[in-house]
Design a protein around this motif. Structure first.
Motif, PDB file in Angstrom:
ATOM      1  N   CYS A 113     -12.169   3.440  -5.151  1.00 29.01           N
ATOM      2  CA  CYS A 113     -12.264   2.908  -3.791  1.00 29.01           C
ATOM      3  C   CYS A 113     -13.726   2.862  -3.373  1.00 29.01           C
ATOM      4  O   CYS A 113     -14.522   3.766  -3.670  1.00 29.01           O
ATOM      5  CB  CYS A 113     -11.446   3.783  -2.847  1.00 29.01           C
ATOM      6  SG  CYS A 113     -11.436   3.201  -1.143  1.00 29.01           S
ATOM      7  N   GLN A 125      -3.527  -7.991  -3.682  1.00 28.51           N
ATOM      8  CA  GLN A 125      -3.040  -8.745  -2.541  1.00 28.51           C
ATOM      9  C   GLN A 125      -3.700 -10.109  -2.536  1.00 28.51           C
ATOM     10  O   GLN A 125      -4.891 -10.248  -2.886  1.00 28.51           O
ATOM     11  CB  GLN A 125      -3.322  -8.023  -1.214  1.00 28.51           C
ATOM     12  CG  GLN A 125      -2.430  -6.803  -0.994  1.00 28.51           C
ATOM     13  CD  GLN A 125      -2.579  -6.217   0.400  1.00 28.51           C
ATOM     14  OE1 GLN A 125      -3.461  -6.632   1.165  1.00 28.51           O
ATOM     15  NE2 GLN A 125      -1.718  -5.271   0.732  1.00 28.51           N
ATOM     16  N   SER A 140       1.658   3.952  -5.890  1.00 31.71           N
ATOM     17  CA  SER A 140       1.834   2.506  -5.930  1.00 31.71           C
ATOM     18  C   SER A 140       3.184   2.210  -6.563  1.00 31.71           C
ATOM     19  O   SER A 140       3.900   3.109  -7.013  1.00 31.71           O
ATOM     20  CB  SER A 140       0.714   1.835  -6.731  1.00 31.71           C
ATOM     21  OG  SER A 140       0.824   2.165  -8.109  1.00 31.71           O
ATOM     22  N   CYS A 177      -6.224   3.504   1.745  1.00 31.62           N
ATOM     23  CA  CYS A 177      -6.973   3.178   2.960  1.00 31.62           C
ATOM     24  C   CYS A 177      -7.196   1.688   3.145  1.00 31.62           C
ATOM     25  O   CYS A 177      -7.835   1.273   4.125  1.00 31.62           O
ATOM     26  CB  CYS A 177      -8.319   3.898   2.957  1.00 31.62           C
ATOM     27  SG  CYS A 177      -9.448   3.337   1.647  1.00 31.62           S
ATOM     28  N   SER A 178      -6.759   0.863   2.200  1.00 31.35           N
ATOM     29  CA  SER A 178      -6.862  -0.598   2.272  1.00 31.35           C
ATOM     30  C   SER A 178      -8.298  -1.111   2.178  1.00 31.35           C
ATOM     31  O   SER A 178      -8.556  -2.282   2.489  1.00 31.35           O
ATOM     32  CB  SER A 178      -6.215  -1.129   3.558  1.00 31.35           C
ATOM     33  OG  SER A 178      -4.846  -0.784   3.586  1.00 31.35           O
ATOM     34  N   CYS A 179      -9.242  -0.273   1.769  1.00 28.78           N
ATOM     35  CA  CYS A 179     -10.591  -0.764   1.511  1.00 28.78           C
ATOM     36  C   CYS A 179     -10.639  -1.437   0.126  1.00 28.78           C
ATOM     37  O   CYS A 179      -9.714  -1.310  -0.670  1.00 28.78           O
ATOM     38  CB  CYS A 179     -11.608   0.387   1.568  1.00 28.78           C
ATOM     39  SG  CYS A 179     -11.782   1.107   3.222  1.00 28.78           S
ATOM     40  N   ILE A 206      -7.272  -3.972  -3.393  1.00 26.50           N
ATOM     41  CA  ILE A 206      -7.579  -3.032  -2.322  1.00 26.50           C
ATOM     42  C   ILE A 206      -7.022  -1.657  -2.659  1.00 26.50           C
ATOM     43  O   ILE A 206      -6.151  -1.492  -3.524  1.00 26.50           O
ATOM     44  CB  ILE A 206      -7.000  -3.514  -0.972  1.00 26.50           C
ATOM     45  CG1 ILE A 206      -5.467  -3.535  -1.045  1.00 26.50           C
ATOM     46  CG2 ILE A 206      -7.544  -4.881  -0.590  1.00 26.50           C
ATOM     47  CD1 ILE A 206      -4.808  -3.786   0.279  1.00 26.50           C
ATOM     48  N   CYS A 207      -7.547  -0.673  -1.948  1.00 30.50           N
ATOM     49  CA  CYS A 207      -7.102   0.714  -2.119  1.00 30.50           C
ATOM     50  C   CYS A 207      -5.699   0.856  -1.534  1.00 30.50           C
ATOM     51  O   CYS A 207      -5.429   0.412  -0.418  1.00 30.50           O
ATOM     52  CB  CYS A 207      -8.079   1.659  -1.427  1.00 30.50           C
ATOM     53  SG  CYS A 207      -7.566   3.394  -1.449  1.00 30.50           S
ATOM     54  N   SER A 208      -4.831   1.495  -2.286  1.00 29.76           N
ATOM     55  CA  SER A 208      -3.455   1.664  -1.809  1.00 29.76           C
ATOM     56  C   SER A 208      -3.353   2.660  -0.671  1.00 29.76           C
ATOM     57  O   SER A 208      -2.375   2.674   0.057  1.00 29.76           O
ATOM     58  CB  SER A 208      -2.562   2.136  -2.959  1.00 29.76           C
ATOM     59  OG  SER A 208      -2.980   3.415  -3.421  1.00 29.76           O
ATOM     60  N   GLU A 236       2.982   1.859   3.388  1.00 32.78           N
ATOM     61  CA  GLU A 236       4.086   0.928   3.543  1.00 32.78           C
ATOM     62  C   GLU A 236       5.138   1.146   2.460  1.00 32.78           C
ATOM     63  O   GLU A 236       6.342   1.092   2.731  1.00 32.78           O
ATOM     64  CB  GLU A 236       3.582  -0.513   3.492  1.00 32.78           C
ATOM     65  CG  GLU A 236       4.663  -1.543   3.715  1.00 32.78           C
ATOM     66  CD  GLU A 236       4.155  -2.960   3.606  1.00 32.78           C
ATOM     67  OE1 GLU A 236       4.949  -3.888   3.825  1.00 32.78           O
ATOM     68  OE2 GLU A 236       2.961  -3.144   3.292  1.00 32.78           O
ATOM     69  N   GLY A 266       0.827  -1.195   0.000  1.00 32.91           N
ATOM     70  CA  GLY A 266       0.000   0.000   0.000  1.00 32.91           C
ATOM     71  C   GLY A 266       0.861   1.243   0.000  1.00 32.91           C
ATOM     72  O   GLY A 266       2.095   1.193   0.111  1.00 32.91           O
TER      73      GLY A 266
END
Length: 1275
Positions: free
Chosen positions: A1107, A1122, A660, A1098-1100, A1094-1096, A574, A571
Motif C-alpha cells: 500500500c 477495480q 480479499s 484503506c482503498s489507497c 487499490i488497497c483492500s 465491504e 475491499g
C-alpha cells in the motif's frame, strides 16, 4: 438388658394382638389360631420362634412401606448375601438388590371374589387378612391353597411408582399352610382327546349330549382375555399318544384361577365339559360348566385309542428354547436371506431371557438381555405386568421374531400374539419399582386395535406418542394430554389418528381374536411385515433447532454468498460486511422424514415475540393470515398447535476478517459463527390439538390480579398450574410488588371477588418496540436509571367501562351499540396512550392498527380504574388541550383480548364508529410516496421485499437505544437496506433503511415477503432520491410469506426474468423510481476509463505489492482490482451517460477474458491507469501520456469498433457525480451514415450498467421491430 424370657413374652403378646386384629375367625378361637401360627413358625425356624421378626398386617404393609423390600424368615445372613449376589450378576450388575426387612406375613390366599360380586374376579390372586387385601404373584399355585391360611416365609413387597396406589407381593417360595390341607380322591372315569375330538365335528346337536370328562396333556395355554367385561381363556389338551388336540374354553369366575395352575406338558383332567360354538365362525369347542373340576391325571386312568390323525394337528412348528447368544447368531445368519425380500415373514421361536429394562409398560414393551425387545401389546399383559420388573426371568413360547421392523428402532423384536405363551420363571431380586399398566384410557392399545396395526406401524406409533408425552405433559398433565372420548378426542389422538389414517386407509377389518386362537392354520397381524421407514417425524424443538442449524452450515462456504465477479473487486470492509448476515429457509420436505412442528403457543415478555414451546426449548415464530390480515388471536395463547406447512428460517451471522476474495476458501478467517432460528407459517395451516383455558381464569382462581407478583422471590400460588400462568413464571420471575393496589378499587387486600372491569378500545397507532427512558413505578426512586424496553399505542376508548360479575358474562361489543344510539349524545371522544412495559410487553405481537380490543382488569369492581391509573407524562398546562392524551401504564395482570377488525363490523356499527373516530389512517402506494408531489413525513405503505442488503450506518447517525444494550447478533454500526417493490416484477422500488438495534424485534424480513410498513420517516437525499427510515414510531406486519422457490438471497429477486424494454425518453417521468430496465442503444463514445489496483483495507493505491499510504502506514498486503468507465449511449429518443464498473468495462470495450486479464496485470505493477476521451480536459483525473497501457486503452476508445449497437440492462444512478438540474429540451443533430437527423432532447441521464450484451443482426432486427410495434401501439 431384658431377660430372654421377658423378650419372648413381649413377642408372644404382640403375636396375640396381631392374631386378634388381623386374622378373621369366630370369637374365642384366637388361642387356637395363635397356636397354629406359632407351630408353623417353629417348624419353619427349626424349632425356635423368630423373635427377631415382627408381625405385620396387610394394611400396615401398604401404608408404612414405601420402598421395595423383601423378607426371608429362615435365611441366614450369608444365605441372603449369596441370594443378593446372584441377583446382581448378568445384565444388571449396577442395580441395587432388594433391602431385607424382618417381618412376618400371615394371611389367606383369595381370588378376590365377594358375595354377589363375581364380576370383580379377574384371575388374580390376593393375600388378605382382616385389615386389607393386596395382589400377589406366585410361581407355583395349587387350587387347594385357595381360602387357606398361610405363613409366607419368603416374599417381596413392591410398591407402585405412584405412591397414592398400593403395590403387590411376590411370593418367592411356596407358602407354608397353617392347617394341613384336605386330601381329595381323583378316581373318576375319563375320555381321551382322541375320543372327544370327533364330537366337535359331529352334526348331532351338542345340546342333547351329556357332559364329558376329558383328560389330556396341556399343549397350549391362551392368555386371560377380558372382552365386554367378561374374562375367559382357552386351553388345548392333547392326546397322550397322538397330536390330536381339543380346545377348552374356561369362563366361569370361580375357575379363572386354573390359569395359574396349568403348566405346559402336564396332564390334567377336566370334568363337566359341554360343547359350544362361536356365532360368527361356527368353530366348536368344549366349555366348562359351573360343576366342572380340574383334577390331576394319572396315566393308568386314561385308555389311549390309536388314531392316525397327525395331519389333523396344528401346522405351527415349535422350536426349542433359545438363549440370547443363540438368538444373536441366528439373527446374523438370517439377515442376508431376509434382505432381498421386500415383505418379510416372521419366525416363530421360543426364548428365555431376563428383563433388563422397561421400555414402555403402557405400550407393552420390555427389553430382554439388553438386546431384544419383548412386545406384549398383541396379547394382554401377564397379570397386569406384575412381576415383569428388571431382573425377572421370563420364558417365551411360540413368539414371533421380527428383525428390523422399524428403521429407527434399534432392537430386534420378539412379539407375543394370542397363540403365544409368556411364563414368569423367576422374580427379580433387584430393588426396581413396579410400573402398573393403565387398565383404561391406554391410547397405544386403543389405536393398535382400532387400526389393526402391524408391528412396524405400532412401534412408530409408540415412538411418536412417547415423544409427544415427554414434550407436553409438563404443560397439560399426562392425563389431560392422552385422555379422549368418542365425542371429544384428546390432543394425542388428534395428532396420531390422521397419520394412521393416511398410512392404513384400507385397513378397516377388525382383528379376529377367536380365529387367531382356535384356527389350526395360524393367522395373526405379526406373521408378515415390511420394514417401515417413518413417513414423518415430530422431534423436540431443541432437536429441530439443532438439525436446522446443522443443515444451514452443511456444505456452507462464504464464497456461496457472493458472485465471483463482484467479490474480486470488493475491499475488506465491504467483503466482510456482505458476509456478516445471510439466511436459508427450510421447509417440511427438506427433512427426511418429513418434519411436523408441534408446540405450545407462548409469547415472551422479554423478547416480545411469539414462540412455540415444549419441554426442551422454545422456537420463535411469525404467524400470518393468508388474507393479509395481521395475526391477533390472543385466545390461542397456551394452545397446543400442529403445523405441517411452514418455513424454518435460519439467520446466519458471521464475524470474519477475510483480506480479499481470494481467501474465501480459507475458513481460518471466520472468527465467529452464530445462528438465529425461527419459523413462519399461516394460521390457516395450523391445527389446534389442545385449546387453552381462558386467559383471565387463572387470575380469578387466585382471587388477586397480583398473584404472580405478591412474593419477592418469584414464587407463586396454585394458579400456575395453567399453561398461561406457567408462561409468566418461566419468562420473568422478577417481582413487581405493589402494582395493583389501585386495581382493587378501594377494596381491602383480603377481599376476594370474581368481578372484573373491561373497556373496549380501537388501536389508531402503534409504535415500535425499543428502549425508552421510562421507569416502572417500583424503580422510580432508584438513583441509576436504565432504559426500559417498551412500546406504546394510541387508542380510542369506545363507550364506557363495563363491570361484570364474572368474566364469562362479558358481552359482544355492547359498547358499540351504546355508542351508536345517537352518534353524539352521551358519547365523548377520549384518546389515550397505552404504555406497555415489563410483562405487558407480551401483547406486542397482537396489537395492530384498526383492531378492536378489550382490556380487562380481573378481580376489580372499580369502573374508574382506567382513569385513576392514568399518569400524564407532560406538564399539567398542556392537559387541557384535546391533542394531548392521557398515558395509561398497562399492568402485568391485565388481559387483552382481540375482538374484531373495523372492516369486519356490521354496517350500523361501522357507521357509528366512523362518526365517533373521525379518522382513517391512509395507506399510500409506493409510487405515491416516491412522487415529488408527496408532502407527508410519516408514511405507511405495503410492498414486497426484492432485495436485502447489509450496509454501513452513516457516520453522523448514532444507533438508537442504550449503548450497552445491543440485543442483536449484528454490530450496531450496521444497517439493513430493504429494496421494496409495489408488486412482483414491478420496476418501482423503495429503499428502506433499518438500523441493527431495531432488527432484534423484527423477523420475517426476507426477499419475497410482503410487508405492511407503518409510520416510516420519508426522506429525500441530496441527489433528490426518496427513501425511508425505520424510526421509534414505526411498526410493521407481515402480509404474506415468501414463496419457497426464492432466488439466491444475495441476488435481487426476479433476476432470471428479462427487464422490460424501454426508450430513454420514457425514463423522464420515472427518473426516481425505476429499479431496472433494458434499452436497445448505440454506444456513441467512451468518455473515461479508470483502472486501479487499490488497497483492500484503506482503498489507497496499491503498487508493487504494498500500500502506498505512509501516514499512518497501512499494514495491508492485499490489493483489489477495480475498474470503471463512463460511456455515452443513445437510442434515437435521448442520450445517457452510463457508468460501468469492473467486469462491465471489459464488455463495453469488447475485450475477451484473456485480454482483460492481461490489461489488469499490467495495471497491477503501475497502481492505476486513467484515460479520458470525448470530454473537455480537466473534468477527470490526469492521464499519464507515456504509459503504454494508457496508450493502448486510448487507441481502443478511438477505434470505430467501439461504437456499435448493444443491449444494455441498467438502473438509474441515484448518486451521480453531477447533480442534474431541470433544463429545457434542446435541438441536437444525429447522424446515421450519410443521413443527418435533428431531434429535441433533454439533458443526458445518468445510468448504472447492470449487464451488456452484444447484438447480432438478426436480434437487432427483431428488437427493432418490437420497439417500433410498441411505439405505434402507444401512439
Amino acid at each position: 438388658m431384658a431377660a430372654p424370657g421377658a423378650a419372648e413374652q413381649r413377642w408372644l403378646q404382640a403375636a396375640r394382638d396381631f392374631v386378634r386384629r388381623a386374622l378373621p375367625g369366630p370369637d374365642g378361637q384366637e388361642p387356637a389360631a395363635l397356636e397354629a401360627v406359632l407351630r408353623c413358625l417353629r417348624s419353619a425356624g427349626g424349632g425356635t420362634l423368630p423373635l427377631g421378626y415382627s408381625f405385620i398386617s396387610i394394611s400396615d404393609l401398604q401404608h408404612q412401606q414405601h420402598i421395595p423390600c423383601c423378607s426371608h424368615l429362615s435365611w441366614s445372613t450369608n444365605e441372603f448375601k449369596e441370594w443378593s449376589h446372584q441377583g446382581r450378576q448378568g445384565s444388571l450388575p449396577m442395580q441395587r438388590t432388594l433391602p431385607r426387612t424382618y417381618l412376618i406375613l400371615v394371611g389367606y390366599l383369595a381370588d378376590g371374589r365377594q358375595e354377589n360380586k363375581e364380576e370383580v374376579v379377574d384371575g388374580c390372586l390376593y393375600v388378605k387378612d382382616n385389615t386389607g387385601i393386596i395382589p400377589c404373584e406366585l410361581l407355583h399355585f395349587e387350587l387347594e391353597w385357595l381360602e387357606s391360611l398361610f405363613v409366607f416365609p419368603s416374599w417381596s413387597y413392591i410398591p407402585q411408582t405412584d405412591q397414592s396406589a398400593a403395590g403387590y407381593l411376590e411370593i418367592l417360595v411356596d407358602p407354608v399352610p397353617v392347617n394341613a390341607p384336605k386330601e381329595v380322591l381323583h378316581s373318576i372315569p375319563v375320555t381321551s382327546p382322541v375320543s372327544a375330538e370327533p364330537l366337535l365335528t359331529s352334526r348331532i346337536p351338542y345340546e342333547k349330549r351329556s357332559k364329558l370328562t376329558v383328560a389330556g396333556e396341556l399343549t397350549r395355554l391362551g392368555p386371560l382375555l377380558c372382552i365386554h367385561h367378561k374374562t375367559f381363556f382357552f386351553l388345548f389338551l392333547k392326546c397322550f399318544a397322538s397330536a390330536v388336540c381339543v380346545p377348552v374354553l374356561v369362563q366361569k369366575p370361580s375357575q379363572l384361577l386354573w390359569h395359574r395352575v396349568f403348566q405346559l406338558g402336564q396332564r390334567y383332567t377336566i370334568t363337566g365339559l359341554s360343547m359350544s360354538s362361536l356365532k360368527k365362525s361356527g368353530q366348536k369347542m368344549f366349555v366348562t360348566s359351573v360343576s366342572s373340576c380340574l383334577l390331576p391325571c394319572c396315566a393308568e386312568q386314561v385308555r389311549e385309542q390309536p388314531l392316525n390323525s397327525a395331519s389333523q394337528g396344528e401346522s405351527t412348528q415349535y422350536s426349542f428354547l433359545e438363549t440370547a447368544e443363540q438368538l444373536s447368531c441366528s439373527l446374523q445368519l438370517g439377515a442376508e436371506e431376509e434382505r432381498p425380500r421386500p415383505t418379510k415373514e416372521s419366525k416363530i421361536i421360543s426364548y428365555v431371557g431376563f428383563v433388563t429394562k422397561i421400555l414402555n409398560v403402557q405400550a407393552g414393551l420390555f427389553l430382554l438381555d439388553n438386546q431384544v425387545c419383548l412386545c406384549l401389546a398383541y396379547q394382554p399383559l401377564l397379570n397386569s405386568a406384575r412381576g415383569l420388573r428388571p431382573g425377572a426371568c421370563v420364558e417365551l413360547i411360540d413368539v414371533h421374531l421380527l428383525q428390523k421392523p422399524l428403521v429407527s428402532f434399534p432392537f430386534t423384536v420378539l412379539s407375543a400374539c394370542l397363540h403365544s405363551m409368556v411364563v414368569l420363571k423367576s422374580f427379580s431380586r433387584l430393588s426396581t419399582p413396579y410400573q402398573p399398566l393403565a387398565s383404561s384410557g391406554n391410547l397405544c392399545l386403543q389405536l393398535l386395535f382400532r387400526f389393526n396395526l402391524g408391528m412396524p406401524l405400532y412401534l412408530w406409533l409408540v415412538s411418536l406418542l412417547e415423544t409427544f408425552e415427554e414434550r407436553f405433559s409438563c404443560f397439560f398433565g399426562r392425563r389431560r394430554l392422552l385422555s379422549s372420548t368418542h365425542q371429544n378426542p384428546g390432543a394425542a389422538e388428534k395428532f396420531l389418528v390422521p397419520l394412521l389414517q393416511a398410512m392404513v386407509p384400507d385397513r378397516e377389518e377388525a382383528r379376529d381374536i377367536y380365529n387367531e386362537i382356535l384356527s389350526k392354520i395360524h393367522q395373526c397381524p405379526l406373521q408378515k411385515y415390511l420394514t417401515l421407514n417413518p413417513p414423518c417425524q415430530a422431534p423436540s424443538l431443541s432437536a429441530v433447532c439443532r438439525v436446522a442449524e446443522q443443515k444451514s452450515w452443511e456444505g456452507f462456504s462464504p464464497s456461496q454468498l457472493l458472485s465471483p465477479l463482484e467479490a474480486q473487486h470488493m475491499g475488506t470492509q465491504e467483503l466482510n460486511r456482505r458476509l456478516a448476515w445471510s439466511y436459508c429457509t427450510l421447509s417440511a420436505e427438506t427433512f427426511q422424514p418429513q418434519l411436523i412442528l408441534l408446540g405450545v403457543l407462548r409469547v415472551s415478555s422479554r423478547s416480545s415475540s411469539l414462540q412455540l414451546q415444549d419441554k426442551s426449548s422454545a422456537l420463535r415464530c411469525v404467524i400470518s393470515h393468508k388474507d393479509g390480515s395481521p395475526f391477533a388471536q390472543t385466545a390461542l395463547i397456551g394452545s397446543l398447535l400442529q403445523v405441517e406447512n411452514y418455513q424454518l428460517v435460519v439467520e446466519r451471522f458471521l464475524k470474519t476478517d477475510f483480506p480479499s476474495w481470494e481467501h474465501l476458501e480459507n475458513l481460518e478467517h471466520v472468527r465467529e459463527k452464530k445462528t438465529s432460528v425461527y419459523v413462519q407459517f399461516y394460521l390457516e395451516d395450523v391445527q389446534v390439538l389442545h385449546a387453552a383455558e381462558g386467559q383471565i381464569q387463572k387470575y380469578l382462581r387466585s382471587g388477586s390480579s397480583s398473584s404472580l407478583r405478591n412474593k419477592k422471590d418469584g414464587s407463586t400460588t396454585s394458579e400456575l398450574e395453567t399453561p398461561e400462568a406457567k408462561m409468566l413464571k418461566l419468562e420473568d420471575p422478577k417481582a413487581d410488588a405493589g402494582r395493583d393496589e389501585n386495581c382493587q378499587g378501594g377494596q381491602s387486600r383480603g377481599t376476594r371477588t370474581t368481578s372484573c372491569v373491561s373497556h373496549l378500545f380501537l388501536v389508531t397507532q402503534k409504535e415500535g418496540l425499543m428502549s425508552r427512558n421510562y421507569q416502572l413505578p417500583a424503580e422510580e426512586h432508584k438513583e441509576e436509571h436504565e432504559l426500559q424496553c417498551s412500546f406504546q399505542a394510541t387508542v380510542l376508548w369506545l363507550g364506557r367501562p363495563q363491570l361484570w360479575s364474572h368474566h364469562r358474562e362479558i358481552g359482544n361489543l355492547s359498547e358499540l351499540e351504546e355508542t351508536g344510539c345517537d352518534g353524539k349524545e352521551g358519547v365523548t371522544q377520549q384518546e389515550a396512550l397505552l404504555l406497555f412495559m415489563g410483562k405487558s410487553l407480551r401483547w406486542f405481537p397482537f396489537l395492530h392498527v384498526d383492531g378492536l380490543y378489550r382490556i380487562t382488569v380481573p378481580c376489580c369492581s372499580d369502573l374508574e380504574v382506567f382513569y385513576k391509573l392514568c399518569s400524564p407524562h407532560v406538564p399539567a398546562t398542556f392537559l387541557s388541550r384535546p391533542s394531548c392524551p392521557l398515558c395509561l401504564l398497562v399492568q402485568d395482570g391485565w388481559h387483552l383480548e382481540h375482538e374484531t377488525w373495523i372492516s369486519c363490523l356490521p354496517e350500523h356499527q361501522l357507521t357509528a364508529l366512523s362518526v365517533l373516530t373521525g379518522m382513517d389512517q391512509r395507506i399510500a402506494s409506493i409510487p405515491e410516496v416516491l412522487s415529488s408531489s408527496f408532502t407527508g413525513s410519516l408514511v405507511s405503505f405495503c410492498g414486497e421485499i426484492v432485495e436485502r442488503t447489509l450496509c454501513a450506518s452513516p457516520k453522523n447517525e448514532k444507533p438508537p437505544g442504550h449503548p450497552k444494550q445491543i440485543g442483536t447478533l449484528l454490530s450496531t454500526d450496521h444497517s439493513v437496506k430493504l429494496s421494496v417493490s409495489a408488486a412482483l416484477g414491478s420496476p418501482v422500488v423503495m429503499d428502506i433503511y433499518i438500523t441493527a438495534t431495531y432488527l432484534q424485534h423484527l423477523r420475517g424480513l426476507l426477499p419475497g415477503a410482503k410487508i405492511l410498513f407503518q409510520n416510516l420517516e420519508r426522506k429525500i437525499s441530496r441527489f433528490h432520491n426518496v427513501y425511508c427510515t425505520y424510526i421509534a414510531s414505526s411498526s410493521m406486519s407481515i402480509v404474506s410469506l415468501p414463496v419457497s422457490h426464492l432466488p439466491f438471497p444475495s441476488s435481487p429477486a426476479g433476476e432470471a426474468s428479462s427487464p422490460s424494454l424501454v426508450f430513454l425518453s420514457s425514463l423522464r417521468p420515472q427518473l426516481q423510481n425505476l429499479a431496472q430496465a433494458r434499452i436497445l442503444c448505440h454506444l456513441s463514445c467512451v468518455l473515461t476509463v479508470c483502472l486501479q489496483w487499490i488497497c483492500s483495507l484503506c482503498s489507497c493505491i496499491f503498487k508493487e505489492g504494498r500500500c502506498t499510504r505512509h501516514n499512518p502506514p497501512c499494514p495491508s498486503q492485499t490489493g483489489v482490482r477495480q475498474a470503471s468507465a463512463r460511456v455515452v449511449v443513445e437510442d434515437g429518443t435521448g442520450e445517457a451517460v452510463v457508468l460501468c464498473r469492473n467486469e462491465h468495462v471489459a464488455a463495453v470495450l469488447g475485450l475477451s477474458l484473456l485480454e482483460w486479464e492481461a490489461v489488469q496485470n499490467c495495471v497491477q505493477s503501475r497502481g492505476s491507469v486513467f484515460i479520458q476521451h470525448g470530454e473537455a480536459p480537466g473534468t477527470g483525473c490526469l492521464e499519464e501520456p507515456e504509459d503504454l497501457v494508457a496508450c493502448y486503452l486510448r487507441s481502443l476508445c478511438k477505434s470505430p469498433l467501439i461504437c456499435r449497437p448493444i443491449l444494455l440492462d441498467f438502473s438509474i444512478d441515484r448518486k451521480p457525480s453531477k447533480i442534474l438540474q431541470p433544463a429545457p429540451l434542446q435541438l441536437r443533430n444525429f447522424r446515421c451514415g450519410e443521413v443527418e437527423f435533428v431531434s429535441r432532447v433533454g439533458p443526458r441521464l445518468s445510468l448504472l450498467c447492470l449487464k451488456v450484451e452484444e447484438v447480432g443482426q438478426d436480434a437487432l432486427c427483431y428488437l427493432n421491430s418490437q420497439r417500433m410495434s410498441r411505439t405505434s401501439s402507444s401512439c
